[in-house]
Scaffold this motif. Structure first.
Motif, PDB file in Angstrom:
ATOM      1  N   GLY A  50       1.212  -1.333   0.029  1.00  0.00           N
ATOM      2  CA  GLY A  50      -0.001   0.425  -0.021  1.00  0.00           C
ATOM      3  C   GLY A  50       0.553   1.143   0.006  1.00  0.00           C
ATOM      4  N   ASP A  51       2.291   0.881   1.143  1.00  0.00           N
ATOM      5  CA  ASP A  51       3.238   2.705   0.583  1.00  0.00           C
ATOM      6  C   ASP A  51       3.801   2.455  -0.306  1.00  0.00           C
ATOM      7  OD1 ASP A  51       2.778   2.859   3.189  1.00  0.00           O
ATOM      8  OD2 ASP A  51       3.967   1.967   3.789  1.00  0.00           O
ATOM      9  N   ALA A  52       3.684   1.852  -0.889  1.00  0.00           N
ATOM     10  CA  ALA A  52       4.225   1.202  -2.687  1.00  0.00           C
ATOM     11  C   ALA A  52       3.345   2.361  -3.648  1.00  0.00           C
ATOM     12  CB  ALA A  52       5.213   0.542  -3.006  1.00  0.00           C
ATOM     13  N   GLU A  53       2.241   1.128  -3.358  1.00  0.00           N
ATOM     14  CA  GLU A  53       1.290   1.676  -4.516  1.00  0.00           C
ATOM     15  C   GLU A  53       0.983   3.626  -4.400  1.00  0.00           C
ATOM     16  OE1 GLU A  53      -0.569  -1.829  -4.467  1.00  0.00           O
ATOM     17  OE2 GLU A  53      -1.818  -0.309  -3.623  1.00  0.00           O
ATOM     18  N   LYS A  54       0.724   4.124  -3.237  1.00  0.00           N
ATOM     19  CA  LYS A  54       1.319   5.143  -3.081  1.00  0.00           C
ATOM     20  C   LYS A  54       1.973   6.256  -3.602  1.00  0.00           C
ATOM     21  CE  LYS A  54      -2.006   5.216   0.569  1.00  0.00           C
ATOM     22  NZ  LYS A  54      -1.529   5.087   2.787  1.00  0.00           N
ATOM     23  N   ILE A  55       3.255   5.721  -3.237  1.00  0.00           N
ATOM     24  CA  ILE A  55       4.681   6.008  -3.606  1.00  0.00           C
ATOM     25  C   ILE A  55       4.107   6.499  -5.015  1.00  0.00           C
ATOM     26  CG2 ILE A  55       6.934   6.356  -3.905  1.00  0.00           C
ATOM     27  CD1 ILE A  55       6.987   5.700  -1.222  1.00  0.00           C
ATOM     28  N   ALA A  56       4.257   5.159  -5.611  1.00  0.00           N
ATOM     29  CA  ALA A  56       3.791   4.870  -7.784  1.00  0.00           C
ATOM     30  C   ALA A  56       2.878   5.111  -8.167  1.00  0.00           C
ATOM     31  CB  ALA A  56       4.455   3.638  -7.406  1.00  0.00           C
ATOM     32  N   GLY A  57       2.015   5.413  -7.602  1.00  0.00           N
ATOM     33  CA  GLY A  57       0.706   5.956  -8.227  1.00  0.00           C
ATOM     34  C   GLY A  57      -0.482   5.007  -9.015  1.00  0.00           C
ATOM     35  N   PHE A  58      -0.112   4.028  -8.836  1.00  0.00           N
ATOM     36  CA  PHE A  58      -0.425   2.549  -9.631  1.00  0.00           C
ATOM     37  C   PHE A  58      -0.861   1.684  -8.210  1.00  0.00           C
ATOM     38  CE2 PHE A  58       3.245   2.455 -11.048  1.00  0.00           C
ATOM     39  CZ  PHE A  58       3.836   0.943 -10.814  1.00  0.00           C
ATOM     40  N   THR A  59      -1.576  -0.128  -8.882  1.00  0.00           N
ATOM     41  CA  THR A  59      -1.157  -0.971  -7.609  1.00  0.00           C
ATOM     42  C   THR A  59      -0.580  -1.583  -8.582  1.00  0.00           C
ATOM     43  OG1 THR A  59      -3.325  -1.810  -9.257  1.00  0.00           O
ATOM     44  CG2 THR A  59      -3.532  -0.427  -6.737  1.00  0.00           C
ATOM     45  N   LEU A  60      -0.160  -3.180  -7.554  1.00  0.00           N
ATOM     46  CA  LEU A  60       0.626  -3.667  -8.008  1.00  0.00           C
ATOM     47  C   LEU A  60       0.111  -4.803  -7.458  1.00  0.00           C
ATOM     48  CD1 LEU A  60       2.611  -5.528  -9.755  1.00  0.00           C
ATOM     49  CD2 LEU A  60       4.260  -5.025  -7.629  1.00  0.00           C
ATOM     50  N   ILE A  61      -0.470  -6.272  -8.428  1.00  0.00           N
ATOM     51  CA  ILE A  61      -1.681  -7.194  -7.909  1.00  0.00           C
ATOM     52  C   ILE A  61      -0.277  -8.408  -7.934  1.00  0.00           C
ATOM     53  CG2 ILE A  61      -2.730  -9.102  -7.844  1.00  0.00           C
ATOM     54  CD1 ILE A  61      -4.386  -6.661  -9.091  1.00  0.00           C
ATOM     55  N   MET A  62       0.206  -8.992  -6.456  1.00  0.00           N
ATOM     56  CA  MET A  62       1.365  -9.569  -6.513  1.00  0.00           C
ATOM     57  C   MET A  62       0.711 -11.302  -6.232  1.00  0.00           C
ATOM     58  SD  MET A  62       4.043  -8.331  -7.106  1.00  0.00           S
ATOM     59  CE  MET A  62       5.607  -9.526  -6.532  1.00  0.00           C
ATOM     60  N   PRO A  63       1.225 -12.874  -6.685  1.00  0.00           N
ATOM     61  CA  PRO A  63       1.152 -13.964  -6.124  1.00  0.00           C
ATOM     62  C   PRO A  63       0.942 -13.432  -4.307  1.00  0.00           C
ATOM     63  CG  PRO A  63       2.854 -14.399  -7.226  1.00  0.00           C
ATOM     64  CD  PRO A  63       2.726 -12.583  -7.378  1.00  0.00           C
ATOM     65  N   GLU A  64      -0.299 -14.409  -4.036  1.00  0.00           N
ATOM     66  CA  GLU A  64      -0.680 -14.741  -1.827  1.00  0.00           C
ATOM     67  C   GLU A  64       1.044 -14.933  -1.405  1.00  0.00           C
ATOM     68  OE1 GLU A  64      -4.254 -16.533  -1.146  1.00  0.00           O
ATOM     69  OE2 GLU A  64      -5.648 -15.859  -2.640  1.00  0.00           O
ATOM     70  N   ILE A  96      10.571  -8.725  -9.154  1.00  0.00           N
ATOM     71  CA  ILE A  96       9.433  -7.971 -10.148  1.00  0.00           C
ATOM     72  C   ILE A  96       9.259  -6.912 -10.213  1.00  0.00           C
ATOM     73  CG2 ILE A  96       7.245  -8.626  -9.743  1.00  0.00           C
ATOM     74  CD1 ILE A  96       7.624 -11.034  -8.514  1.00  0.00           C
ATOM     75  N   ARG A  97       9.050  -5.755 -11.140  1.00  0.00           N
ATOM     76  CA  ARG A  97       8.908  -5.109 -11.171  1.00  0.00           C
ATOM     77  C   ARG A  97       7.622  -4.472 -11.518  1.00  0.00           C
ATOM     78  NH1 ARG A  97      14.972  -2.623 -13.041  1.00  0.00           N
ATOM     79  NH2 ARG A  97      15.995  -1.944 -10.962  1.00  0.00           N
ATOM     80  N   LYS A  98       6.958  -3.300 -11.687  1.00  0.00           N
ATOM     81  CA  LYS A  98       6.076  -2.775 -12.431  1.00  0.00           C
ATOM     82  C   LYS A  98       5.909  -0.954 -12.738  1.00  0.00           C
ATOM     83  CE  LYS A  98       0.864  -2.026 -13.160  1.00  0.00           C
ATOM     84  NZ  LYS A  98      -0.982  -2.152 -12.240  1.00  0.00           N
ATOM     85  N   ALA A  99       6.097  -0.502 -14.211  1.00  0.00           N
ATOM     86  CA  ALA A  99       6.477   1.225 -14.168  1.00  0.00           C
ATOM     87  C   ALA A  99       5.562   1.622 -15.318  1.00  0.00           C
ATOM     88  CB  ALA A  99       7.256   0.889 -14.413  1.00  0.00           C
ATOM     89  N   THR A 100       5.091   2.886 -14.884  1.00  0.00           N
ATOM     90  CA  THR A 100       4.136   3.099 -16.241  1.00  0.00           C
ATOM     91  C   THR A 100       4.790   3.103 -17.454  1.00  0.00           C
ATOM     92  OG1 THR A 100       4.861   5.331 -14.720  1.00  0.00           O
ATOM     93  CG2 THR A 100       2.768   4.694 -14.826  1.00  0.00           C
ATOM     94  N   GLY A 101       4.653   3.608 -19.070  1.00  0.00           N
ATOM     95  CA  GLY A 101       5.154   2.744 -20.144  1.00  0.00           C
ATOM     96  C   GLY A 101       5.044   1.432 -20.595  1.00  0.00           C
ATOM     97  N   ASN A 102       5.770   1.520 -21.905  1.00  0.00           N
ATOM     98  CA  ASN A 102       6.328   0.427 -22.476  1.00  0.00           C
ATOM     99  C   ASN A 102       7.152   0.030 -22.322  1.00  0.00           C
ATOM    100  OD1 ASN A 102       3.497   0.051 -23.064  1.00  0.00           O
ATOM    101  ND2 ASN A 102       3.137   1.514 -24.265  1.00  0.00           N
ATOM    102  N   GLU A 103       8.532   0.792 -21.924  1.00  0.00           N
ATOM    103  CA  GLU A 103       9.711   0.459 -22.046  1.00  0.00           C
ATOM    104  C   GLU A 103      10.525  -1.254 -20.745  1.00  0.00           C
ATOM    105  OE1 GLU A 103      10.873   3.945 -20.475  1.00  0.00           O
ATOM    106  OE2 GLU A 103       9.752   4.504 -22.490  1.00  0.00           O
ATOM    107  N   ASP A 104      11.474  -1.704 -21.985  1.00  0.00           N
ATOM    108  CA  ASP A 104      11.949  -3.116 -20.572  1.00  0.00           C
ATOM    109  C   ASP A 104      12.340  -1.750 -19.441  1.00  0.00           C
ATOM    110  OD1 ASP A 104      13.735  -4.662 -19.719  1.00  0.00           O
ATOM    111  OD2 ASP A 104      15.183  -5.171 -21.081  1.00  0.00           O
ATOM    112  N   ILE A 105      11.554  -2.340 -18.258  1.00  0.00           N
ATOM    113  CA  ILE A 105      11.756  -1.620 -16.874  1.00  0.00           C
ATOM    114  C   ILE A 105      13.300  -3.179 -16.190  1.00  0.00           C
ATOM    115  CG2 ILE A 105      10.315  -0.164 -16.725  1.00  0.00           C
ATOM    116  CD1 ILE A 105       9.083  -2.543 -15.090  1.00  0.00           C
ATOM    117  N   SER A 106      13.757  -4.037 -16.307  1.00  0.00           N
ATOM    118  CA  SER A 106      14.504  -4.632 -16.125  1.00  0.00           C
ATOM    119  C   SER A 106      15.377  -4.493 -15.624  1.00  0.00           C
ATOM    120  CB  SER A 106      14.008  -6.030 -17.006  1.00  0.00           C
ATOM    121  OG  SER A 106      15.269  -6.178 -18.082  1.00  0.00           O
ATOM    122  N   GLY A 107      16.300  -3.826 -15.934  1.00  0.00           N
ATOM    123  CA  GLY A 107      17.475  -3.732 -15.348  1.00  0.00           C
ATOM    124  C   GLY A 107      18.419  -4.609 -15.869  1.00  0.00           C
TER     125      GLY A 107
END
Length: 167
Positions: A50-64, A96-107
């Motif tokens: 929840g803290d991360a979602e507030k900073i990034a501005g979107f949600t991330l659903i992960m495995p349980e 595991i990463r999620k970001a806004t946009g359509n680029e390779d964000i893996s690093g």
């Protein structure tokens, strides 16, 4: 007179060569001052998703559940719009990463033996690996980019299950 001119020219050349030889080489890029000039870490460590979602501005659903081998999980986010979850344990690392946009964000800029595209649900996932294991997966849903990197690799079936549980 000619001897004095020649002697003067020779002396001037000798002084010139001595002056050039005593100049120091420019400092290399590995000297102390250049190693201290590093970019600040853009990530903020978070206590919860929840803290991360507030900073990034979107949600991330992960495995349980975290992987069985994971003994430590870190959640981080950037204000520029990325969430990263890192599982560590027993020499294994899954990022595991999620970001806004359509680029390779893996690093991940490693060279792999194989590169392929697989379909998972409606996503076309770029996978890279060695032999029978996949070490990197990247994909986009048109709004967000995703990546999974695993230092020990995953079987395609396990990766597909993992990707299906992330949004």
């Amino acid at each position: 007179m000619k001897k004095l001119i020649v002697l003067g020219v020779c002396a001037a050349m000798a002084l010139s060569m001595a002056a050039c030889a005593s100049q120091t080489e420019p400092s290399s890029t590995t000297d102390e001052t250049s190693t201290q000039m590093q970019l600040p870490d853009p990530f903020t460590s978070c206590e919860s998703m929840g803290d991360a979602e507030k900073i990034a501005g979107f949600t991330l659903i992960m495995p349980e559940h975290s992987p069985d081998w994971a003994t430590e999980t870190t959640i981080r986010a950037t204000q520029s719009g990325m969430i990263e979850v890192v599982h560590l344990g027993n020499g294994n690392e899954m990022r595991i990463r999620k970001a806004t946009g359509n680029e390779d964000i893996s690093g991940d800029y490693s060279a792999y033996q194989t590169s392929d595209e697989i379909s998972v649900n409606d996503a076309k996932v770029q996978v890279k690996g060695n032999e029978e294991k996949i070490y990197l997966a990247t994909w986009s849903n048109g709004t967000h980019s995703y990546s999974i990197s695993v230092n020990s690799g995953l079987a395609q079936e396990d990766l597909t299950t993992l990707i299906s549980s992330i949004d």
